[in-house]
Design a protein around this motif. Structure first.
Motif, PDB file in Angstrom:
ATOM      1  N   ASN A 178       0.844  -1.201   0.000  1.00  0.00           N
ATOM      2  CA  ASN A 178       0.000   0.000   0.000  1.00  0.00           C
ATOM      3  C   ASN A 178       0.877   1.248   0.000  1.00  0.00           C
ATOM      4  OD1 ASN A 178       0.968  -0.491   2.579  1.00  0.00           O
ATOM      5  ND2 ASN A 178      -0.810   0.431   3.591  1.00  0.00           N
ATOM      6  N   ILE A 179       1.571   1.455  -1.100  1.00  0.00           N
ATOM      7  CA  ILE A 179       2.488   2.575  -1.222  1.00  0.00           C
ATOM      8  C   ILE A 179       2.096   3.381  -2.454  1.00  0.00           C
ATOM      9  CG2 ILE A 179       4.225   1.421  -2.652  1.00  0.00           C
ATOM     10  CD1 ILE A 179       6.369   2.610  -0.842  1.00  0.00           C
ATOM     11  N   GLY A 180       2.291   4.698  -2.398  1.00  0.00           N
ATOM     12  CA  GLY A 180       1.830   5.561  -3.474  1.00  0.00           C
ATOM     13  C   GLY A 180       2.431   5.225  -4.822  1.00  0.00           C
ATOM     14  N   ASP A 181       3.716   4.852  -4.839  1.00  0.00           N
ATOM     15  CA  ASP A 181       4.364   4.512  -6.112  1.00  0.00           C
ATOM     16  C   ASP A 181       3.626   3.369  -6.809  1.00  0.00           C
ATOM     17  OD1 ASP A 181       7.529   5.730  -5.832  1.00  0.00           O
ATOM     18  OD2 ASP A 181       6.404   5.419  -3.994  1.00  0.00           O
ATOM     19  N   VAL A 182       3.252   2.369  -6.037  1.00  0.00           N
ATOM     20  CA  VAL A 182       2.576   1.206  -6.606  1.00  0.00           C
ATOM     21  C   VAL A 182       1.184   1.591  -7.104  1.00  0.00           C
ATOM     22  CG1 VAL A 182       1.630  -1.075  -6.100  1.00  0.00           C
ATOM     23  CG2 VAL A 182       3.891  -0.440  -5.231  1.00  0.00           C
ATOM     24  N   ALA A 183       0.460   2.373  -6.313  1.00  0.00           N
ATOM     25  CA  ALA A 183      -0.887   2.791  -6.716  1.00  0.00           C
ATOM     26  C   ALA A 183      -0.841   3.617  -7.998  1.00  0.00           C
ATOM     27  CB  ALA A 183      -1.545   3.593  -5.591  1.00  0.00           C
ATOM     28  N   THR A 220      12.502   6.682 -12.261  1.00  0.00           N
ATOM     29  CA  THR A 220      12.181   8.018 -11.774  1.00  0.00           C
ATOM     30  C   THR A 220      12.891   8.299 -10.454  1.00  0.00           C
ATOM     31  OG1 THR A 220      10.227   7.209 -10.581  1.00  0.00           O
ATOM     32  CG2 THR A 220       9.898   7.956 -12.844  1.00  0.00           C
ATOM     33  N   ARG A 221      13.239   9.555 -10.267  1.00  0.00           N
ATOM     34  CA  ARG A 221      13.740  10.053  -8.993  1.00  0.00           C
ATOM     35  C   ARG A 221      12.614  10.816  -8.312  1.00  0.00           C
ATOM     36  NH1 ARG A 221      18.774  13.639 -10.269  1.00  0.00           N
ATOM     37  NH2 ARG A 221      19.208  13.293  -8.065  1.00  0.00           N
ATOM     38  N   HIS A 222      12.725  11.029  -6.997  1.00  0.00           N
ATOM     39  CA  HIS A 222      11.604  11.638  -6.282  1.00  0.00           C
ATOM     40  C   HIS A 222      12.012  12.773  -5.350  1.00  0.00           C
ATOM     41  CE1 HIS A 222      13.413   8.925  -3.469  1.00  0.00           C
ATOM     42  NE2 HIS A 222      12.553   9.149  -2.504  1.00  0.00           N
ATOM     43  N   ILE A 223      13.280  13.151  -5.345  1.00  0.00           N
ATOM     44  CA  ILE A 223      13.774  14.112  -4.369  1.00  0.00           C
ATOM     45  C   ILE A 223      14.082  15.443  -5.036  1.00  0.00           C
ATOM     46  CG2 ILE A 223      15.575  14.565  -2.663  1.00  0.00           C
ATOM     47  CD1 ILE A 223      13.636  12.314  -1.926  1.00  0.00           C
ATOM     48  N   ALA A 224      13.627  16.529  -4.420  1.00  0.00           N
ATOM     49  CA  ALA A 224      13.978  17.864  -4.905  1.00  0.00           C
ATOM     50  C   ALA A 224      15.471  18.088  -4.747  1.00  0.00           C
ATOM     51  CB  ALA A 224      13.204  18.921  -4.111  1.00  0.00           C
ATOM     52  N   PRO A 225      16.071  18.953  -5.566  1.00  0.00           N
ATOM     53  CA  PRO A 225      17.497  19.249  -5.398  1.00  0.00           C
ATOM     54  C   PRO A 225      17.798  19.649  -3.956  1.00  0.00           C
ATOM     55  CG  PRO A 225      16.672  20.225  -7.421  1.00  0.00           C
ATOM     56  CD  PRO A 225      15.473  19.681  -6.697  1.00  0.00           C
ATOM     57  N   LEU A 226      18.895  19.135  -3.426  1.00  0.00           N
ATOM     58  CA  LEU A 226      19.191  19.314  -2.005  1.00  0.00           C
ATOM     59  C   LEU A 226      19.386  20.778  -1.640  1.00  0.00           C
ATOM     60  CD1 LEU A 226      19.476  17.765   0.606  1.00  0.00           C
ATOM     61  CD2 LEU A 226      21.883  17.383   0.087  1.00  0.00           C
ATOM     62  N   ASP A 227      19.987  21.560  -2.522  1.00  0.00           N
ATOM     63  CA  ASP A 227      20.166  22.978  -2.196  1.00  0.00           C
ATOM     64  C   ASP A 227      18.815  23.680  -2.105  1.00  0.00           C
ATOM     65  OD1 ASP A 227      19.717  22.784  -4.954  1.00  0.00           O
ATOM     66  OD2 ASP A 227      20.937  24.549  -5.407  1.00  0.00           O
ATOM     67  N   THR A 228      17.842  23.246  -2.931  1.00  0.00           N
ATOM     68  CA  THR A 228      16.497  23.818  -2.856  1.00  0.00           C
ATOM     69  C   THR A 228      15.824  23.438  -1.541  1.00  0.00           C
ATOM     70  OG1 THR A 228      16.262  23.761  -5.256  1.00  0.00           O
ATOM     71  CG2 THR A 228      14.239  23.914  -3.969  1.00  0.00           C
ATOM     72  N   ALA A 241       4.272  10.551  -4.025  1.00  0.00           N
ATOM     73  CA  ALA A 241       4.640   9.189  -4.415  1.00  0.00           C
ATOM     74  C   ALA A 241       3.723   8.656  -5.518  1.00  0.00           C
ATOM     75  CB  ALA A 241       4.594   8.273  -3.196  1.00  0.00           C
ATOM     76  N   TYR A 242       2.449   9.004  -5.459  1.00  0.00           N
ATOM     77  CA  TYR A 242       1.502   8.546  -6.472  1.00  0.00           C
ATOM     78  C   TYR A 242       1.918   9.028  -7.859  1.00  0.00           C
ATOM     79  CZ  TYR A 242      -2.921   7.937  -8.996  1.00  0.00           C
ATOM     80  OH  TYR A 242      -3.867   7.572  -9.918  1.00  0.00           O
ATOM     81  N   ASN A 243       2.303  10.298  -7.961  1.00  0.00           N
ATOM     82  CA  ASN A 243       2.692  10.853  -9.255  1.00  0.00           C
ATOM     83  C   ASN A 243       4.025  10.302  -9.736  1.00  0.00           C
ATOM     84  OD1 ASN A 243       0.409  12.479  -9.669  1.00  0.00           O
ATOM     85  ND2 ASN A 243       1.236  14.086  -8.376  1.00  0.00           N
ATOM     86  N   VAL A 244       4.935  10.040  -8.796  1.00  0.00           N
ATOM     87  CA  VAL A 244       6.205   9.413  -9.172  1.00  0.00           C
ATOM     88  C   VAL A 244       5.936   8.027  -9.754  1.00  0.00           C
ATOM     89  CG1 VAL A 244       8.433   8.588  -8.325  1.00  0.00           C
ATOM     90  CG2 VAL A 244       7.493  10.713  -7.444  1.00  0.00           C
ATOM     91  N   GLY A 245       5.009   7.289  -9.134  1.00  0.00           N
ATOM     92  CA  GLY A 245       4.646   5.975  -9.652  1.00  0.00           C
ATOM     93  C   GLY A 245       3.981   6.039 -11.009  1.00  0.00           C
TER      94      GLY A 245
END
Length: 343
Positions: free
Chosen positions: A48-53, A150-158, A282-286
């Protein structure tokens, strides 16, 4: 201290309701599949994780028929058995969630052993923090092997600039599991940002036991140590142990010590009393991963020719009840762009 305008922030971070434009209409995809049913194996730490859904919904909405082989991995020691089973069943594609599982399936791009890893079935991964630094692929633009994703993390400096919009940050603590390679990469990158962004990093790796396994029970002690050293904020990255499995402990301990928390992933902010996060849903990344899988299965593209990408927009989330407990009220320039959680 970081000084940073709202216009600069919005333009640089791409903050908005995260959407997805695939450039390929759903009916066209379904028609291109010609009624074929594809077999996709999903390897995930939780069903039950957003990526999978999101991944499943993409195929359902695109009218592409899929049979799923769902494999929930709660113990990484079980991965060898799953890999052997997939060699026997040979699905059309494998979908992996997060860095550890993806690494366990593919191995390092420059040292992958075909007897231990899957190198001849297309793999699409989701929510891998830094695929290049983790040696999943040599290049984001041209993966060059049997995978993309797909990656899911915003740039670290941001992310650091976002934290500094909430309050001035002179000391930023990071609590992380050093057994997760993506978190070692994240800590190293954060360390390089200290001078250009004007903060001191308080390095708080989770200690390891005699068998080199992280001691989760030590996490509250790390929060307390950060407090004693004067941390202005605690940063939690895309960390399975600290962020996913122990987010409530981190959030509750930090809140009791009046230290605000920031998380780079969505669920810990929604499921615990973390103050805020700059996240890809996570849903949109999936869904985006589903589109990439369709390029391979329906579009006929080799996985190695499909670039690894991040969503262009991120969502900023603030928990107002936590802000009230901290006596730390968000400035209007943040509230104007935030998803506000009031419960």
């Amino acid at each position: 201290m970081v000084s940073f305008s709202r216009r600069h922030f919005l333009a640089g971070a791409g903050i908005a309701s995260a959407g997805l434009s695939t450039g390929l209409a759903a009916p066209a995809l379904g028609q291109a599949a010609n009624g074929k049913t594809f077999r996709i194996a999903i390897i995930t730490p939780r069903e039950n994780i957003g990526d999978v859904a999101g991944f499943k919904d993409f195929f359902a909405n695109a009218r592409i028929k899929v049979e799923y082989d769902m494999r929930v991995v709660t113990n990484m020691a079980d991965m060898a058995g799953h890999i052997e089973a997939l060699r026997q069943t040979r699905p059309d594609l494998i979908f992996t969630i997060f860095t550890p599982i993806t690494q366990a399936v593919l191995g390092a791009h420059d040292a992958a052993d075909k007897s231990k890893f899957i190198l001849d079935i297309p793999v699409v991964f989701s929510s891998v923090t830094n695929p290049v630094a983790s040696k999943v692929v040599p290049s984001l633009e041209a993966p060059g092997r049997n995978c993309t994703g797909t990656r899911h993390i915003a740039p670290l400096d941001t992310q650091v600039r976002t934290i500094s919009l909430m309050k001035p940050v002179k000391k930023l603590a990071i609590i992380y599991n050093p057994a997760e390679s993506n978190m070692v990469v994240t800590a190293d990158e954060l360390r390089t940002l200290q001078q250009p962004l004007g903060f001191q990093m308080l390095d708080k790796p989770v200690p390891m036991d005699a068998e080199k396994k992280p001691i989760a029970a030590a996490i509250p002690d790390l929060v307390q140590a950060a407090a004693k050293e004067g941390a202005d904020f605690i940063y939690i990255g895309p960390d399975t142990l600290v962020g996913s499995n122990n987010s409530k402990i981190v959030a509750d301990t930090a809140l009791g010590l009046k230290i605000p928390t920031f998380c780079a992933t969505e669920l810990p902010v929604r499921q615990s009393e973390m103050l805020m996060g700059l996240v890809s849903r996570a849903y949109n990344v999936g869904r985006f991963a589903g589109y990439k899988a369709s390029e391979i299965l329906v579009g006929g593209k080799p996985a190695q020719a499909v670039p690894v990408e991040t969503l262009k927009r991120f969502s900023f989330i603030i928990r107002i009840p936590v802000a009230q407990k901290l006596d730390l009220y968000p400035p209007m320039r943040l509230l104007n762009i935030a998803e506000v959680i009031t419960s």
